[in-house]
Design a protein around this motif. Sequence first.
Motif, PDB file in Angstrom:
ATOM      1  N   ARG A  25       0.836  -1.191   0.000  1.00  0.00           N
ATOM      2  CA  ARG A  25       0.000   0.000   0.000  1.00  0.00           C
ATOM      3  C   ARG A  25       0.874   1.246   0.000  1.00  0.00           C
ATOM      4  N   GLY A  26       0.313   2.345  -0.498  1.00  0.00           N
ATOM      5  CA  GLY A  26       1.039   3.605  -0.499  1.00  0.00           C
ATOM      6  C   GLY A  26       0.141   4.748  -0.912  1.00  0.00           C
ATOM      7  N   ALA A  30      -8.429   9.015  -1.085  1.00  0.00           N
ATOM      8  CA  ALA A  30      -9.498   8.028  -1.216  1.00  0.00           C
ATOM      9  C   ALA A  30      -8.912   6.678  -1.611  1.00  0.00           C
ATOM     10  N   PRO A  31      -9.523   5.574  -1.178  1.00  0.00           N
ATOM     11  CA  PRO A  31      -8.964   4.249  -1.464  1.00  0.00           C
ATOM     12  C   PRO A  31      -9.111   3.848  -2.928  1.00  0.00           C
ATOM     13  N   LEU A  32      -8.057   3.255  -3.456  1.00  0.00           N
ATOM     14  CA  LEU A  32      -8.027   2.722  -4.823  1.00  0.00           C
ATOM     15  C   LEU A  32      -7.301   1.393  -4.786  1.00  0.00           C
ATOM     16  N   VAL A  33      -7.883   0.390  -5.405  1.00  0.00           N
ATOM     17  CA  VAL A  33      -7.287  -0.947  -5.435  1.00  0.00           C
ATOM     18  C   VAL A  33      -7.040  -1.356  -6.883  1.00  0.00           C
ATOM     19  N   PHE A  34      -5.806  -1.744  -7.180  1.00  0.00           N
ATOM     20  CA  PHE A  34      -5.430  -2.263  -8.495  1.00  0.00           C
ATOM     21  C   PHE A  34      -5.626  -3.784  -8.510  1.00  0.00           C
ATOM     22  N   VAL A  35      -6.209  -4.293  -9.603  1.00  0.00           N
ATOM     23  CA  VAL A  35      -6.478  -5.727  -9.727  1.00  0.00           C
ATOM     24  C   VAL A  35      -5.852  -6.217 -11.035  1.00  0.00           C
ATOM     25  N   GLY A  40      -0.426 -11.817 -14.241  1.00  0.00           N
ATOM     26  CA  GLY A  40       0.248 -10.742 -13.531  1.00  0.00           C
ATOM     27  C   GLY A  40       0.328 -11.023 -12.045  1.00  0.00           C
ATOM     28  N   ASP A  41       0.799 -10.020 -11.307  1.00  0.00           N
ATOM     29  CA  ASP A  41       0.819 -10.078  -9.848  1.00  0.00           C
ATOM     30  C   ASP A  41       0.836  -8.646  -9.325  1.00  0.00           C
ATOM     31  N   TRP A  42       1.120  -8.479  -8.056  1.00  0.00           N
ATOM     32  CA  TRP A  42       1.079  -7.161  -7.422  1.00  0.00           C
ATOM     33  C   TRP A  42       1.971  -6.145  -8.137  1.00  0.00           C
ATOM     34  N   SER A  43       3.065  -6.616  -8.748  1.00  0.00           N
ATOM     35  CA  SER A  43       4.034  -5.702  -9.370  1.00  0.00           C
ATOM     36  C   SER A  43       3.605  -5.225 -10.752  1.00  0.00           C
ATOM     37  N   SER A  44       2.505  -5.789 -11.277  1.00  0.00           N
ATOM     38  CA  SER A  44       2.078  -5.449 -12.634  1.00  0.00           C
ATOM     39  C   SER A  44       1.750  -3.965 -12.800  1.00  0.00           C
ATOM     40  N   TRP A  45       1.446  -3.291 -11.688  1.00  0.00           N
ATOM     41  CA  TRP A  45       1.010  -1.892 -11.759  1.00  0.00           C
ATOM     42  C   TRP A  45       2.144  -0.906 -11.503  1.00  0.00           C
ATOM     43  N   ALA A  46       3.377  -1.360 -11.681  1.00  0.00           N
ATOM     44  CA  ALA A  46       4.517  -0.453 -11.494  1.00  0.00           C
ATOM     45  C   ALA A  46       4.409   0.824 -12.334  1.00  0.00           C
ATOM     46  N   PRO A  47       3.964   0.760 -13.606  1.00  0.00           N
ATOM     47  CA  PRO A  47       3.882   1.993 -14.396  1.00  0.00           C
ATOM     48  C   PRO A  47       2.813   2.964 -13.905  1.00  0.00           C
ATOM     49  N   GLN A  48       1.929   2.518 -13.019  1.00  0.00           N
ATOM     50  CA  GLN A  48       0.859   3.381 -12.511  1.00  0.00           C
ATOM     51  C   GLN A  48       1.157   3.937 -11.122  1.00  0.00           C
ATOM     52  N   TRP A  49       1.978   3.263 -10.370  1.00  0.00           N
ATOM     53  CA  TRP A  49       2.113   3.547  -8.946  1.00  0.00           C
ATOM     54  C   TRP A  49       2.447   5.009  -8.653  1.00  0.00           C
ATOM     55  N   ASP A  50       3.485   5.526  -9.264  1.00  0.00           N
ATOM     56  CA  ASP A  50       3.932   6.879  -8.947  1.00  0.00           C
ATOM     57  C   ASP A  50       3.004   7.951  -9.503  1.00  0.00           C
ATOM     58  N   ALA A  51       2.157   7.590 -10.462  1.00  0.00           N
ATOM     59  CA  ALA A  51       1.176   8.539 -10.993  1.00  0.00           C
ATOM     60  C   ALA A  51      -0.071   8.604 -10.116  1.00  0.00           C
ATOM     61  N   ARG A  57      -5.005   6.586  -1.878  1.00  0.00           N
ATOM     62  CA  ARG A  57      -4.408   5.577  -1.015  1.00  0.00           C
ATOM     63  C   ARG A  57      -4.493   4.270  -1.786  1.00  0.00           C
ATOM     64  N   CYS A  58      -3.403   3.889  -2.422  1.00  0.00           N
ATOM     65  CA  CYS A  58      -3.405   2.782  -3.380  1.00  0.00           C
ATOM     66  C   CYS A  58      -3.004   1.462  -2.725  1.00  0.00           C
ATOM     67  N   THR A  59      -3.650   0.405  -3.173  1.00  0.00           N
ATOM     68  CA  THR A  59      -3.297  -0.953  -2.781  1.00  0.00           C
ATOM     69  C   THR A  59      -3.187  -1.790  -4.039  1.00  0.00           C
ATOM     70  N   THR A  60      -2.117  -2.552  -4.153  1.00  0.00           N
ATOM     71  CA  THR A  60      -1.990  -3.531  -5.231  1.00  0.00           C
ATOM     72  C   THR A  60      -1.704  -4.880  -4.599  1.00  0.00           C
TER      73      THR A  60
END
Length: 283
Positions: A25-26, A30-35, A40-51, A57-60
């Motif tokens: 989480r980071g 407001a809460p946002l969850v990547f699926v 894939g896995d939790w790391s699939s959203w690396a290109p989105q994380w910093d944006a 409040r993001c969770t992958t």
Amino acid sequence: MQSTLLGQPLQRTTVSGNTEIHFTRGGQGAPLVFVHGGMGDWSSWAPQWDAFTPHFRCTTYSRRYSSPNRNPLVGADHSVLAEAQDLVQLLGQWCDRPAVLVGTSYGAYTALQAALVAPQRVRALAITEPPVLPFADEVPGGQAARLQFQREVLDPATEAFRRGDPDQAVSMLTDGINGLGQGEAGTPEGRARRLRNALAMQALCLSADPYPALDRDALQALRLPILLTHGDRTQAIHQATTRALSRHLPLARVVRVADSGHGVHRDNPQAFNTLVLDFLRTV
């Protein structure tokens, strides 16, 4: 620049009895969850994380059969229905208010089903090409695309899993789902991630009903802000299912993303991030 997601420490929780789920989480807000999608896995959203973390409040997380989870494959009936049950439980653990769900492929399928069974836990959906394969038959050319996909991709991959050759199965699925040529799926990093998550696709390939139809009436009645994206060079099966699904989601905003295939968020992350963040600002 490398995404800060890859340096995040992983946490562990359990759902549905003793099913382990790893997540990180980071961010604030407001809460946002990547699926993530099928391989894939939790790391699939690396290109989105910093944006996204400056705004939410993001969770992958890694879905139940994706790395580094160690859940044994049980039974032959795994599908999006179980994945959505997991997600609803996770939302109950992580979010004190309705969350935005951002999902791709089987993760988008999971997010959509979760919204149908627990709409009170979902604020908005941003989903890319959910593979609701039975819907393909509802549009011209869709049934032919579905049967070809089954015959040329899913059936051979299933046989490869049954004979104990996950490398071959993953290769078939990668090319068949994402297509040959350009795209993140064909890179060494992309193929390595898919191979370490082979069990997730094995669970679907060996399932009796891996791609069930969603409740059409419930889809029509869904009153959530929805962004439905698809790639401009995606496979015929994904074109058909997305087109059919859009007919059941009358409130959805449907957008084709340039220079991308099935993996829109990784093929063209800049366009995807801008599009989704702009959409979420309106909700």
